[in-house]
Design a protein around this motif. Structure first.
Motif, short mmCIF file in Angstrom:
data_model
loop_
_atom_site.label_atom_id
_atom_site.label_comp_id
_atom_site.label_asym_id
_atom_site.label_seq_id
_atom_site.Cartn_x
_atom_site.Cartn_y
_atom_site.Cartn_z
N ASN A 8 -114.09 63.31 -30.26
CA ASN A 8 -113.84 63.09 -28.83
C ASN A 8 -112.82 61.98 -28.60
OD1 ASN A 8 -115.68 65.06 -28.00
ND2 ASN A 8 -117.39 63.62 -27.99
N GLU A 9 -112.03 61.68 -29.64
CA GLU A 9 -111.04 60.60 -29.60
C GLU A 9 -111.69 59.26 -29.29
OE1 GLU A 9 -108.36 62.39 -26.67
OE2 GLU A 9 -106.96 62.79 -28.32
N PHE A 10 -112.94 59.10 -29.72
CA PHE A 10 -113.73 57.86 -29.57
C PHE A 10 -114.04 57.54 -28.11
CE2 PHE A 10 -111.28 57.08 -33.56
CZ PHE A 10 -112.35 57.05 -34.44
N LYS A 11 -113.89 58.50 -27.21
CA LYS A 11 -114.13 58.23 -25.79
C LYS A 11 -115.62 58.31 -25.46
CE LYS A 11 -109.62 60.08 -24.51
NZ LYS A 11 -108.86 61.00 -23.64
N LEU A 12 -116.08 57.35 -24.66
CA LEU A 12 -117.47 57.34 -24.20
C LEU A 12 -117.64 58.44 -23.16
CD1 LEU A 12 -120.20 55.76 -24.34
CD2 LEU A 12 -119.37 54.45 -22.38
N PRO A 59 -108.99 50.53 -21.65
CA PRO A 59 -108.85 50.93 -23.05
C PRO A 59 -109.74 50.10 -23.98
CG PRO A 59 -106.68 50.77 -22.02
CD PRO A 59 -107.67 50.18 -21.06
N SER A 60 -110.07 50.72 -25.10
CA SER A 60 -111.09 50.16 -25.99
C SER A 60 -110.53 49.35 -27.15
CB SER A 60 -111.93 51.31 -26.56
OG SER A 60 -112.65 50.92 -27.71
N MET A 81 -111.02 56.02 -21.42
CA MET A 81 -112.01 56.92 -20.85
C MET A 81 -111.40 57.81 -19.76
SD MET A 81 -115.43 54.54 -20.51
CE MET A 81 -116.36 55.89 -19.75
N GLU A 82 -111.99 59.00 -19.61
CA GLU A 82 -111.55 59.92 -18.57
C GLU A 82 -112.14 59.52 -17.23
OE1 GLU A 82 -109.29 62.07 -19.18
OE2 GLU A 82 -109.33 61.94 -21.37
N LYS A 83 -111.39 59.82 -16.17
CA LYS A 83 -111.82 59.47 -14.81
C LYS A 83 -113.20 60.02 -14.49
CE LYS A 83 -110.58 60.19 -9.94
NZ LYS A 83 -109.60 60.80 -9.01
N GLU A 84 -113.45 61.27 -14.85
CA GLU A 84 -114.74 61.89 -14.50
C GLU A 84 -115.91 61.21 -15.18
OE1 GLU A 84 -112.64 64.92 -17.35
OE2 GLU A 84 -112.07 63.51 -15.75
N ASP A 85 -115.70 60.69 -16.40
CA ASP A 85 -116.78 59.99 -17.11
C ASP A 85 -117.05 58.63 -16.46
OD1 ASP A 85 -117.55 61.80 -19.28
OD2 ASP A 85 -115.52 61.50 -20.01
N HIS A 88 -105.49 54.15 -15.58
CA HIS A 88 -106.72 53.38 -15.70
C HIS A 88 -107.56 53.53 -14.44
CE1 HIS A 88 -109.43 50.06 -16.62
NE2 HIS A 88 -109.22 49.64 -15.39
N TYR A 89 -108.88 53.65 -14.62
CA TYR A 89 -109.81 53.75 -13.50
C TYR A 89 -110.92 52.71 -13.65
CZ TYR A 89 -107.52 58.18 -12.53
OH TYR A 89 -106.57 59.14 -12.23
N SER A 90 -111.27 52.06 -12.54
CA SER A 90 -112.31 51.04 -12.54
C SER A 90 -113.59 51.59 -11.92
CB SER A 90 -111.84 49.82 -11.73
OG SER A 90 -110.71 49.22 -12.31
N PRO A 91 -114.73 51.44 -12.57
CA PRO A 91 -115.98 51.94 -12.01
C PRO A 91 -116.37 51.28 -10.69
CG PRO A 91 -116.39 50.59 -13.96
CD PRO A 91 -114.93 50.84 -13.90
#
Length: 374
Positions: A142-146, A167-168, A175-179, A209-212
């Protein structure tokens, strides 16, 4: 000898720092996460002017109001987050902000969901607060994505927080926006904190980049100037949280630090107000280096994800002696296991070094560790 406190006995010193003790001074350093660029000239001048103006006294605990006002503007413009200067605390780097979060909100019995692998300071701060880590595997496929679906499976009545880093460090995953949005929704539905470490926010390639905090009020957003403006040694960061959370965080900051350094705060203010040309140049150069190191590692047979942000790659290298042999040959790297059990069989390499040095480092690895290939 006086016994150390129980909370420190399980904490190990950083394996990143340990690598410096086993190498020669001429080794090429692909181990440390620090931009090899200088602080932009306009920021230097602002800090020099601060000293000349004798601007060396205490600031408000939360930091200069004008800096906090500028951070508020930044959040609105870059992240879609509406906040207030009173909900901003200027910190001694994002590291202090992380420690404040752990001390203010995590206690014995609390579970903190943590991506595995993730930056080693997260685990240490949780342990120092007597919290319990609930790992979520971030898989190479999953390309190390949470993934939000994996996080949801780990939530229970003891879940107090989750730490996000996109980014990690160490993988460079974005991470993807939907996650991110789904995890933000989960934090509201299940009433847990999101500690969002966004220190690499600007160092991102071909993604957004997206911020929760755009979707949840249960978020403490951490950021700083170390990576984007090459201000690592100036130790200047900040956090944003709602009024209730911010009050608790201020208690830790007030009695531990009092306030961030005046000179660094003046530099940070200029960083936000001034031109961003040097930042754009730095990111373009990092992307060029990323392309080089990924290409070379894959050509050598080390499966490597094309990292979308930060300045790290996390190739699959199952040779347990690789890091030591690379160090002896003249290339410093960091064992993936330092970042969690899911990092075993991987090695972190930072491309925060010159293009020429990265090319030399890859040549050294290819010539000296032919048996280390997968």
């Amino acid at each position: 000898m006086t016994k150390p406190a129980k909370r420190t006995r399980t904490i190990e010193l950083s394996q990143i720092r340990k690598m410096f003790e086993i190498t020669n001074p001429n080794a090429i350093n692909l181990g440390i996460g620090e931009p090899d660029f200088n602080v932009p000239e306009n920021i230097k001048k602002a800090m020099i002017q601060s000293i000349n103006d004798n601007d060396t006294h205490y600031t408000p605990n939360k930091g200069y109001i004008e800096l906090r006002e500028e951070i508020v503007k930044k959040f609105k413009k870059d992240n879609g987050i509406k906040t207030d200067p009173e909900n901003i605390i200027v910190t001694v780097g994002a590291s202090e902000a992380l420690y404040m979060c752990a001390q203010a909100f995590i206690e014995k019995g609390d579970e903190v969901i943590l991506p595995n692998p993730s930056f080693l300071s997260y685990e240490a701060c949780i342990n120092l607060a007597d919290g319990k880590i609930t790992p979520v595997n971030c898989k190479m496929e999953n390309e190390f994505k949470l993934k939000a679906s994996d996080v949801e499976e780990k939530i229970n009545k003891n879940t107090k927080a989750i730490i996000l880093n996109s980014p990690s460090n160490p993988t460079g995953a974005v991470m993807e926006k939907e996650d991110i949005k789904s995890i933000a929704d989960l934090s509201m539905d299940n009433d847990f904190l999101i500690i969002s470490d966004e220190i690499y926010e600007k160092i991102i390639y071909d993604k957004k980049h997206y911020s929760p905090a755009k979707w949840s009020d249960n978020v403490i957003t951490l950021n700083g100037f170390s990576k984007t403006y090459a201000m690592t040694g100036l130790r200047i960061g900040y956090l944003n949280a709602n009024e209730e959370l911010c009050e608790e965080l201020l208690k830790i900051h007030q009695y531990n630090i009092a306030c961030a350094t005046t000179t660094s705060q003046r530099g940070a203010l200029e960083a936000l107000r001034g031109p961003q040309d040097e930042v754009e140049k730095m990111i373009a150069e990092f992307k060029k280096r990323r392309n080089l190191i990924v290409k070379r590692l894959n050509e050598m047979g080390y499966e490597t994800v094309n990292a979308e942000g930060a300045f790290y790659v996390f190739p699959k290298i199952e040779d347990e002696n690789f890091v030591q042999n690379a160090a002896k040959a003249g290339v410093i790297t960091v064992p993936g296991a330092a970042f969690g059990s899911n990092g075993k069989g991987h090695v972190r390499m930072s491309y925060a070094n010159s293009y020429e040095n990265i090319k030399k480092a890859m040549n050294i690895l290819e010539e000296n560790i032919p048996n280390g290939r997968n």
